[in-house]
Design an enzyme around this catalytic site. Structure first.
Site, PDB file in Angstrom:
ATOM      1  N   ASP A  39       0.835  -1.204   0.000  1.00 17.58           N
ATOM      2  CA  ASP A  39       0.000   0.000   0.000  1.00 17.58           C
ATOM      3  C   ASP A  39       0.875   1.261   0.000  1.00 17.58           C
ATOM      4  OD1 ASP A  39      -2.151  -1.701   0.396  1.00 17.58           O
ATOM      5  OD2 ASP A  39      -2.130  -1.420   2.574  1.00 17.58           O
ATOM      6  N   LEU A  40       0.248   2.340  -0.417  1.00 17.11           N
ATOM      7  CA  LEU A  40       0.937   3.648  -0.404  1.00 17.11           C
ATOM      8  C   LEU A  40       1.567   3.930   0.963  1.00 17.11           C
ATOM      9  CD1 LEU A  40       1.290   6.339  -2.063  1.00 17.11           C
ATOM     10  CD2 LEU A  40      -0.855   7.099  -1.012  1.00 17.11           C
TER      11      LEU A  40
END
Ligand code: URA
Length: 263
Positions: A115-116
Site C-alpha cells: 500500500d501507499l
C-alpha cells in the site's frame, strides 16, 4: 488470425504481445504500441494484431528488424518508503517506486503490492514464473510484517490474529504473531502470513477492533531487508532467488535485527 491453441500447445504458444512481456523486452502496453505501429514482424511478415498466436520455439519475432531475445532475468529488492505507489504510472502524479530505480527498473514488475502507506521489502523482477511462485497463495510463501497497532492489544486479540479472523473475503489462514513490546498507547507486533490479500494486515487488525498505525514488511520467506537504507535497492543473490523459487510452508522465519523493527 491463427486459431486459438489447444491446451497442450499452450507451453510454447503465446499471443504476440505476451511474447514481449515474457521475454522481459517491454510491458504489454508498450508491445501493443510497437505491434500496432508495424515495427514487429513474425517470420518476416509485419503483424499488427497483438493477439496473433506465436510459437516461441519456432517463430522468428523481430522488433525494428532486431530479433526478440529473452532479456536476462533481474531480481531486485527495494526498501520502499511510505508515500510511493507500486504502480508504473499514477494518473494523479504521485511518486511511484520506479522513481527510486532509475533505468534499471524500467522492465521490472513488482512482485505483489505494498500500500501507499506501507514501507518495506518489495521485490521487482522480469521473471513472471518467479513472481507467480512468490505471490500465488497456494505456495504459502511467508511475508513478515512489523506493525504498530493503534491501541494496546490484549493477549486474546493477538490469539485471534494468530488463529485467523473473518474478513469480507473469508477467513484468514493461521498466522505467526509475536508481541514485540507495548508502549503506553500502542502494541508493536510482528506477524507472518502466507497469503497476500488486498490490505490484509490492515483488515486483520480492524477485525480485532484495532488499526494499523504503521506497517513495514521486513521479510519475504527467508529474504530480509537487513541493513539496506530506506529508498535504496540491491540485487537479490542467486541463493535468495533460488530459495524463493522453491519456497514452501516450512520457511517461516522471524526478523531479528533491531534496525528492522517498526516504530
Ligand atoms: N497488508 C496490508 O494491509 N498492506 C500492505 O501493504 C501489505 C500487507
Amino acid at each position: 488470425m491463427p486459431k486459438k491453441p489447444a491446451p497442450d500447445e499452450k507451453r510454447t504458444l503465446k499471443t504476440l504481445e505476451r511474447a514481449f512481456s515474457k521475454a522481459g523486452a517491454g510491458s504489454r502496453t508498450e508491445a501493443r504500441k510497437w505491434i500496432a505501429s508495424g515495427k514487429v514482424r513474425v517470420n518476416g511478415k509485419v503483424i499488427q494484431n497483438a493477439d496473433h498466436w506465436v510459437d516461441l520455439e519456432r517463430d522468428k519475432i523481430t522488433l525494428d528488424g532486431k530479433p526478440l531475445k529473452a532479456a536476462s532475468k533481474s531480481y531486485i529488492l527495494l526498501y520502499k518508503p511510505k508515500g510511493y505507489l507500486t504502480t508504473y504510472r499514477d494518473p494523479e502524479g504521485r511518486p511511484t517506486v520506479y522513481a527510486l530505480l532509475g533505468d534499471v527498473g524500467k522492465w521490472l514488475h513488482p512482485v505483489g503490492r505494498l500500500d501507499l502507506d506501507t514501507s518495506g521489502l518489495l521485490i521487482l523482477t522480469n521473471d513472471n514464473d518467479f513472481a507467480e511462485r512468490v505471490t500465488n497463495p497456494e505456495h504459502k510463501v511467508a511475508k513478515t510484517y512489523q506493525i504498530k497497532a493503534s491501541t494496546v492489544l490484549t493477549d486474546e486479540q493477538i490469539e485471534r490474529l494468530a488463529q485467523g479472523v473473518e474478513l469480507s473475503d473469508g477467513m484468514t489462514r493461521p498466522a505467526v504473531v509475536k508481541r514485540l513490546r507495548d508502549g503506553p498507547k500502542h502494541t508493536f507486533l510482528e506477524m507472518t502470513i502466507t497469503e497476500g490479500r488486498n490490505r490484509q494486515v490492515r483488515r486483520m487488525l480492524e477485525a480485532v477492533e484495532s488499526k494499523v498505525s504503521k506497517l513495514v514488511r521486513t521479510a519475504i520467506g527467508p529474504v530480509r531487508i537487513g541493513e539496506l537504507p530506506i529508498g535504496k535497492w540491491r540485487n537479490l543473490s542467486e541463493d535468495e532467488v533460488q530459495v524463493l523459487h522453491g519456497e514452501s510452508t516450512k520457511r517461516v522465519r522471524r526478523p531479528r535485527k533491531e534496525s528492522e523493527k517498526g516504530d
